[in-house]
Design an enzyme around this catalytic site. Structure first.
Site, mmCIF file in Angstrom:
data_model
loop_
_atom_site.group_PDB
_atom_site.id
_atom_site.type_symbol
_atom_site.label_atom_id
_atom_site.label_comp_id
_atom_site.label_asym_id
_atom_site.label_seq_id
_atom_site.Cartn_x
_atom_site.Cartn_y
_atom_site.Cartn_z
ATOM 1 N N GLN A 251 1.785 4.408 -5.435
ATOM 2 C CA GLN A 251 0.980 3.206 -5.214
ATOM 3 C C GLN A 251 1.153 2.209 -6.347
ATOM 4 O OE1 GLN A 251 -0.597 2.664 -2.242
ATOM 5 N NE2 GLN A 251 0.570 4.528 -1.878
ATOM 6 N N HIS A 320 -6.466 4.391 0.440
ATOM 7 C CA HIS A 320 -5.857 5.698 0.720
ATOM 8 C C HIS A 320 -6.589 6.774 -0.070
ATOM 9 C CE1 HIS A 320 -2.459 2.711 0.842
ATOM 10 N NE2 HIS A 320 -2.280 3.267 2.030
ATOM 11 N N ASP A 353 2.494 6.106 5.548
ATOM 12 C CA ASP A 353 3.113 4.793 5.395
ATOM 13 C C ASP A 353 4.254 4.579 6.376
ATOM 14 O OD1 ASP A 353 1.688 3.415 3.528
ATOM 15 O OD2 ASP A 353 3.087 3.725 1.875
#
Length: 427
Positions: A251, A320, A353
């Site tokens: 991330q 997330h 994703d």
């Protein structure tokens, strides 16, 4: 990464909103210019900001077909399989009309109908995001939207990345325009000579895109104002430090403002993850971006118990959430607020994703407390329908009139009273 003791709540002080506001004047100027000058403004801004002079905004059928030439056949198959997974999952979300039969041959309905046209913003310029194409386009198509448009900024060669065009063709989208930024959002909202306006705009973008979406909201619908990416991980001593570190950095490499948070009950794991993050950072191609994210918005919190970790996570409401603990499935059932939840060691966030089929367009900045990720419902509207027979009206109108007069709305009462069997029979 900094290691701290977990307090009652986690607050990430990100100044992204304040930074965005400095762009607002520019965004408003761009929108006004596109409204006034249409394609001319789009071409001028594309030359100014993307560094390419275009003669045409629309991607030609030949360009789409050329994208497949030399493209890795295995990647084409991977994209097709990902698209199928996304389609299968989102087809389960499709709603049916609801009808409730009433007495005396009357009924009420809830009709589900797709939007006529939607515009999908796909980020570009320095990177390509075929996954964003699939995640935005497929729910719209499943919903039954008849016109789905893609806008994306061109590369220096005046083309869109081959991967984006391949994904668009796989998804079934052929109306594609080489324009990005706030000008693309303005074009979708107000229309130009080349681009007809749409009813809703979805898809992520930079701060200019996010502010433009906010500015045109009301003229068109939008999906959300997405902020920088976020991940929170709840882990205990069963987790592997190198894997947790890799997930945090996945991330962090998105954006210097992205946040990566680990909440753990294991002090040894916390220390090992901190070491691993630094080791892996040095090996990451996007080290500069990821390091800025980790240093400013990365944290490791030590919790006294998993229950404390769950409580803090629900307050944080992250985009997330990974749960890498013993009995992770059971623990996940206690999570009320998260954009998407990834359970267990083998369900790292990139699985969602790219491939599992769930949508990766998710609420950020704690908005998962009240909003959801992109889904089929985002591309439909619901219309209520009422049919009262004469017999039903005869029975119910006195009640309706009394309620109208309770609110001192005499016109409403007279409206429902104005029908009569005698008047209808006289005709």
């Amino acid at each position: 990464m900094k290691i701290e003791k977990l307090t009652e709540s986690i607050t990430l002080q990100r100044s992204v909103e304040q930074a965005n506001m400095t762009h607002l004047t520019t965004v408003r100027e761009v929108i006004s210019e596109v409204q006034a000058n249409g394609d001319q403004a789009l071409l001028a801004y594309t030359e100014k900001w993307d560094g390419v002079k275009l003669s045409s905004l629309r991607v030609s059928p030949e360009e789409i077909e050329e994208a497949f030439i030399g493209f890795d056949p295995q990647l084409i198959e991977d994209l097709k399989e990902a698209a199928n997974n996304i389609r299968t999952f989102h087809e389960k979300q499709a709603r049916q009309n609801i009808e409730l039969a009433l007495e005396k041959n009357s009924y009420i309905q809830y009709r589900i109908s797709p939007l006529d046209a939607v515009g999908l913003y796909v980020p570009g310029g320095t990177a390509a995001y075929p996954s964003s194409v699939l995640m935005n386009a497929i729910p719209a198509i499943v919903a039954g939207v008849t016109r789905v448009v893609i806008v994306s900024p061109p590369s220096k060669d005046g083309r869109l990345p081959a991967s984006v065009l391949v994904a668009a063709k796989i998804a079934g989208i052929t109306e594609i325009y080489k324009v990005g930024g706030a000008q693309a959002i303005a074009a979708l909202a107000y229309g130009t000579e080349s681009i007809q306006p749409v009813d809703k705009i979805t898809g992520p973008g930079n701060s200019y895109v996010a502010l433009a979406k906010r500015e045109v909201f009301g003229k068109v619908a939008i999906d959300m104002i997405a902020g920088p990416s976020e991940i929170a991980i709840i882990a205990d001593d069963t987790a592997y430090a190198d894997e947790v570190a890799a997930d945090l950095l996945a991330q962090a490499e998105h954006d210097a403002f992205a946040s990566s948070v680990l909440i753990t009950t294991s002090e040894p794991l916390a220390k090992q993850v901190s070491i691993e993050v630094e080791r892996q950072l040095k090996q990451l191609p996007r080290e500069e971006i990821a390091r800025a994210s980790i240093e400013n918005y990365g944290r490791i919190y030590l919790a006294q118990s998993l229950q404390e970790a769950v409580k803090a996570t629900n307050e944080l409401a992250p985009e997330h959430l990974e749960i890498i603990t013993e009995n992770a499935i059971e623990l996940s059932e206690q999570i009320k607020h998260a954009g998407a939840i990834f359970i267990g060691r083998y369900s790292s966030e990139p699985v969602g994703d790219y491939f599992a089929g769930t949508n990766h367009v998710l609420p950020t900045n704690s908005t998962a407390r009240f909003s959801s990720g992109l889904n089929v419902d985002d591309f439909v509207k619901k219309t209520s329908v009422v049919y009262y027979s004469e017999e039903m009206w005869q029975e119910q109108y006195p009640k309706i009139a009394r309620l109208a007069r309770l609110e001192q709305l005499e016109g409403h009462a007279r409206s429902v009273e104005s029908r009569s069997w005698e008047k209808g029979n006289a005709k």
